[in-house]
Scaffold this active site. Structure first.
Site, mmCIF file in Angstrom:
data_model
loop_
_atom_site.group_PDB
_atom_site.id
_atom_site.type_symbol
_atom_site.label_atom_id
_atom_site.label_comp_id
_atom_site.label_asym_id
_atom_site.label_seq_id
_atom_site.Cartn_x
_atom_site.Cartn_y
_atom_site.Cartn_z
ATOM 1 C CE LYS A 1 -1.745 1.736 4.056
ATOM 2 N NZ LYS A 1 -1.656 3.212 4.119
ATOM 3 C CG ASN A 2 2.277 2.533 3.550
ATOM 4 O OD1 ASN A 2 1.102 2.973 3.215
ATOM 5 N ND2 ASN A 2 2.571 2.232 4.596
ATOM 6 N NE ARG B 1 0.726 11.505 7.496
ATOM 7 C CZ ARG B 1 1.051 12.734 8.052
ATOM 8 N NH1 ARG B 1 -0.119 13.611 7.841
ATOM 9 N NH2 ARG B 1 2.055 13.320 8.396
ATOM 10 N NE ARG C 1 -0.098 10.024 10.471
ATOM 11 C CZ ARG C 1 -0.503 9.217 9.773
ATOM 12 N NH1 ARG C 1 -1.699 8.541 9.612
ATOM 13 N NH2 ARG C 1 0.240 8.445 8.995
ATOM 14 N N PRO C 2 2.318 15.899 11.613
ATOM 15 C CG PRO C 2 4.395 16.482 12.625
ATOM 16 C CD PRO C 2 3.186 15.589 12.724
ATOM 17 C CB ILE C 3 3.168 18.160 6.377
ATOM 18 C CG1 ILE C 3 2.528 19.498 6.401
ATOM 19 C CG2 ILE C 3 2.261 17.033 6.213
ATOM 20 C CD1 ILE C 3 1.791 19.788 5.156
ATOM 21 C CG ASP C 4 7.517 19.565 11.285
ATOM 22 O OD1 ASP C 4 6.708 18.781 11.075
ATOM 23 O OD2 ASP C 4 8.675 19.779 11.679
ATOM 24 C CG ASP D 1 2.636 1.169 9.499
ATOM 25 O OD1 ASP D 1 3.031 1.368 8.432
ATOM 26 O OD2 ASP D 1 2.361 1.985 10.241
ATOM 27 N NE ARG E 1 -7.184 4.919 4.773
ATOM 28 C CZ ARG E 1 -6.486 5.399 6.088
ATOM 29 N NH1 ARG E 1 -6.616 5.287 7.198
ATOM 30 N NH2 ARG E 1 -5.276 5.815 5.497
HETATM 31 C C1 EPZ Z 1 3.955 6.717 6.665
HETATM 32 O O1 EPZ Z 1 3.212 7.921 7.457
HETATM 33 C C2 EPZ Z 1 2.868 5.633 6.485
HETATM 34 N N1 EPZ Z 1 2.017 6.138 5.920
HETATM 35 C C3 EPZ Z 1 2.574 5.192 7.847
HETATM 36 O O2 EPZ Z 1 1.858 3.849 7.807
HETATM 37 C C4 EPZ Z 1 3.665 4.527 8.873
HETATM 38 O O3 EPZ Z 1 3.069 4.475 10.311
HETATM 39 C C5 EPZ Z 1 4.778 5.885 8.852
HETATM 40 O O4 EPZ Z 1 5.141 6.142 7.402
HETATM 41 C C6 EPZ Z 1 6.036 5.511 9.655
HETATM 42 O O5 EPZ Z 1 6.516 4.275 8.925
HETATM 43 C C7 EPZ Z 1 2.002 6.031 4.592
HETATM 44 O O6 EPZ Z 1 3.323 5.804 4.058
HETATM 45 C C8 EPZ Z 1 0.918 6.541 3.819
HETATM 46 P P1 EPZ Z 1 6.421 9.473 8.985
HETATM 47 P P2 EPZ Z 1 4.166 9.120 7.569
HETATM 48 O O7 EPZ Z 1 6.676 10.996 8.450
HETATM 49 O O8 EPZ Z 1 4.919 9.537 6.334
HETATM 50 C C9 EPZ Z 1 7.103 12.710 12.541
HETATM 51 C C10 EPZ Z 1 -0.124 2.366 7.898
HETATM 52 O O9 EPZ Z 1 -0.613 2.078 8.794
HETATM 53 N N2 EPZ Z 1 6.963 13.834 11.603
HETATM 54 O O10 EPZ Z 1 7.394 8.599 8.854
HETATM 55 O O11 EPZ Z 1 2.970 10.152 7.926
HETATM 56 C C11 EPZ Z 1 5.883 12.254 12.952
HETATM 57 O O12 EPZ Z 1 4.735 12.684 13.763
HETATM 58 C C12 EPZ Z 1 0.269 3.821 8.051
HETATM 59 O O13 EPZ Z 1 0.247 2.344 6.627
HETATM 60 C C13 EPZ Z 1 7.423 15.076 11.842
HETATM 61 O O14 EPZ Z 1 7.630 15.353 12.928
HETATM 62 O O15 EPZ Z 1 4.901 8.869 8.919
HETATM 63 C C14 EPZ Z 1 6.045 10.720 13.280
HETATM 64 O O16 EPZ Z 1 6.407 10.984 14.901
HETATM 65 C C15 EPZ Z 1 -0.328 4.540 9.354
HETATM 66 N N3 EPZ Z 1 7.127 16.237 10.870
HETATM 67 C C16 EPZ Z 1 7.479 10.618 12.838
HETATM 68 O O17 EPZ Z 1 7.827 11.793 12.083
HETATM 69 C C17 EPZ Z 1 6.653 15.794 9.500
HETATM 70 O O18 EPZ Z 1 6.896 16.680 8.669
HETATM 71 C C18 EPZ Z 1 7.251 9.395 11.538
HETATM 72 O O19 EPZ Z 1 6.154 9.859 10.711
HETATM 73 C C19 EPZ Z 1 6.525 14.504 9.214
HETATM 74 C C20 EPZ Z 1 6.865 13.369 10.321
#
Ligand code: EPZ
Length: 427
Positions: free
Chosen positions: A22-23, A93, A122-125, A305, A397
Site C-alpha cells: 500500500k505505502n 494520508r 501528524r505534522p508536515i513541517d 505499523d 483502506r
Molecule cells: C508513513 O506515514 C505511513 N503512511 C504510516 O503507515 C507509517 O506508520 C509511517 O510512515 C511510519 O512508518 C504512508 O506511507 C501513507 P512519518 P508518515 O512521516 O509518512 C514525525 C499505515 O498503517 N513527523 O514517517 O505520515 C511524525 O509525527 C500507515 O500504513 C514530523 O515530525 O509517517 C512521526 O512521529 C499508518 N514532521 C514520525 O515523524 C513531519 O513533517 C514518523 O512519521 C513528518 C513526520
C-alpha cells in the site's frame, strides 16, 4: 454500515498470497505525474486508499485505468490542474505525495492538509522544510497547502526526525530540480527503495535509497516505464501474526523475506517456528507463545505499523511484555477495544505493559484505524465466541480481499451489511 463477524478458535492453515505494498503504491502512483508519458504499474493492491488516489488523479485530468485486477495504466499527459480535490485528498494520508509530485512536475501544487489514521499529531513541517530548501514557498489557508516555485534547485536537507513521508516528498520534488539534493537522516523503509527504483527506471538519478543519505541528481526528463510494486511487508506480517495467534500454520507467499526480518525475529523469540523460502515465509505454532518486549523503530527496526498486531498476540502470550511505541505519540487507542475482549494491558503514553491472559472472549469492537482494525481481526480469530467488528472501512483502506484471504486459510469470517435502523436498535 458493514461489519465483520468472526467466530474464533479456528487454527489458520495454508498459504496466503500477499498483495502489492500500500505505502509503495501511494507514492509510486502520484510519482507518474513526473513522467512525460504513460506508465504501466503492476502488482497494485486494489484497496480503498489506492482507489481514492486514482479518483484524485482522474479528477485532475490524468487518464488512469485498470488493465487487469492488479495492473494500472497511468497517463499524466492530459493533467489539467495542479489542485487536488479536497474531499478525497483530505481523507487519506498518502495524498500529500501530490505536493512533491506536482511541485516536481509544474512547480505548483495545492493539496488539502492530509487525513489518514488518527494516532497523534501528524505534522508536515519536514516536508515543507524540504520544499523550502529546494526554492519553493508555501502557505496554509483554508485547510489547503499551497506550494510553488519559479525554479527548483538542489540542496542539502537534514531531517530532524526520520520521516517516511518527508523523505518521499522531497525525493519527488528534487528528481527534476537543477543540481544535486542530499537528504540526510532519510527513512530507509522498503517503499522508499521501491520509489527510488521506480524513478530511476524512468530515467532519474537517485543513489543511496535504503541508507540514511539519499542523493538525487536532477534530470530534465522522465519517461514512461512498466514497473512492479514490491509486496506489502505489513500485510504479510499481519497474516503471520494471525497464524501464530490461532496456533496455526500459515505461509505467506509472494513476499521478500528480507523485508520481514524484524517480524520473523520477534515471532521466533516468542517461540514460533519460522521457515524462510526464496519468496515465502512459513509461521508454525510450536506449542508455546512466550512474552517478549517490542520497541517500534524506523526500518530496519520493528515496524510501527505492526505494533497493534503484535501487541494483540502478546496479550495471549505467557508472561508480561513491554511495548514501546517510539514513532507515534498516541498509537494505543485500540487497547480499549482489546480490553473489552479481556486483554490485560495498561498504557502510559508511549509504553504499554501487556499481561498475557489465557484467552480472549468475543465482544463488539471497533476498527479505530487501519492497523488497529487488523489487530481486532487477530483478536477475534483467537477469541472464544463470535466477535462483531464495526468501522471496517478502516481495514479495507489497506487490506485487499481480507475476507477471502482469511476464509481460504480456514477463518470463520463473514461480512454483514447492517441497515441503519438495525444499527440504531443495536445501540
Ligand atoms: C508513513 O506515514 C505511513 N503512511 C504510516 O503507515 C507509517 O506508520 C509511517 O510512515 C511510519 O512508518 C504512508 O506511507 C501513507 P512519518 P508518515 O512521516 O509518512 C514525525 C499505515 O498503517 N513527523 O514517517 O505520515 C511524525 O509525527 C500507515 O500504513 C514530523 O515530525 O509517517 C512521526 O512521529 C499508518 N514532521 C514520525 O515523524 C513531519 O513533517 C514518523 O512519521 C513528518 C513526520
Amino acid at each position: 454500515m458493514d461489519k465483520f463477524f468472526i467466530s474464533g478458535g479456528q487454527q489458520l492453515q495454508g498459504e496466503v498470497r500477499i498483495s502489492g505494498a500500500k505505502n509503495a503504491a501511494l507514492a509510486i502512483i502520484p510519482a507518474v505525474l513526473l513522467s512525460d508519458d504513460a506508465c504501466r504499474i503492476e502488482n497494485v493492491p486494489n484497496i480503498t486508499d489506492v482507489r481514492a488516489m486514482i479518483r484524485i488523479l482522474r479528477d485532475m485530468g490524468a487518464n488512469v485505468r485498470w488493465m487487469n485486477r492488479s495492473t494500472l495504466l497511468v497517463d499524466p499527459c492530459p493533467l489539467g490542474t495542479y489542485v487536488a480535490s479536497d474531499e478525497l485528498a483530505g481523507q487519506m494520508r498518502g495524498s500529500y505525495y501530490l505536493m512533491g509530485a506536482m511541485l516536481g512536475r509544474c512547480h505548483h501544487a495545492v493539496v488539502p492538509m492530509p487525513g489518514g489514521c488518527n494516532f497523534g499529531v501528524r505534522p508536515i513541517d519536514l516536508h515543507l522544510k524540504g520544499f523550502s530548501a529546494l526554492g519553493a514557498s508555501y502557505s496554509l489557508e483554508g485547510g489547503m497547502v499551497n506550494v510553488s516555485a519559479t525554479e527548483l534547485h538542489g540542496s542539502s536537507i537534514y531531517l530532524d526526525v526520520v520521516s517516511v513521508g518527508a523523505t518521499i516528498n522531497i525525493m519527488l520534488a528534487a528528481v527534476k530540480a537543477d543540481g544535486m539534493t542530499v537528504i540526510e537522516n532519510a527513512a530507509k523503509e522498503p517503499h522508499i527503495v521501491d520509489l527510488a527504483n521506480f524513478l530511476n527506471s524512468m530515467g532519474a538519478d537517485i543513489r543511496g535509497a535504503g541508507t540514511d543519505v539519499i542523493k538525487v541528481h536532477g534530470v530534465e526528463h522522465l519517461h514512461g516505464v512498466t514497473y512492479s510494486i514490491i509486496p506489502d511487508q505489513i500485510e504479510a506480517g499481519t497474516y503471520m501474526v494471525a497464524g501464530a495467534a490461532t496456533h496455526g500454520d500459515v505461509t505467506v507467499t509472494n513476499v521478500i523475506p528480507k523485508h520481514l526480518e524484524s517480524i520473523m525475529a520477534k515471532l521466533e523469540e516468542m517461540g514460533l517456528e519460522i521457515t524462510e523460502f526464496d519468496e515465502a515465509v512459513r509461521v508454525r505454532y510450536a506449542g508455546k507463545l512466550n512474552k517478549c518486549n517490542i520497541k517500534t523503530m524506523p526500518h530496519p527496526g520493528f515496524p510501527t505499523d505492526m505494533q497493534p498486531q503484535i501487541t494483540t498476540l502478546l496479550s495471549i502470550a505467557n508472561g508480561t511484555s513491554i511495548v514501546n511505541e517510539s514513532v507515534w505519540d498516541n498509537r494505543f487507542r485500540y487497547v480499549d477495544e482489546l480490553k473489552r475482549m479481556g486483554a490485560q494491558i495498561s498504557v502510559n503514553g508511549k509504553l504499554a505493559v501487556v499481561e498475557g491472559v489465557d484467552h480472549l472472549t468475543a465482544a463488539p469492537v471497533k476498527a479505530t484505524d487501519l492497523r488497529a482494525g487488523a489487530a481486532m481481526i487477530i483478536a477475534a480469530l483467537a477469541a472464544q465466541g463470535t466477535t462483531e467488528i464495526s468501522q471496517i472501512r478502516n481495514i479495507e483502506r489497506g487490506y485487499e480481499n481480507v475476507v477471502e484471504k482469511l476464509q481460504k486459510i480456514g477463518a470463520d469470517i463473514r461480512r454483514v451489511t447492517v441497515q441503519k435502523d438495525e444499527e440504531a436498535q443495536a445501540v
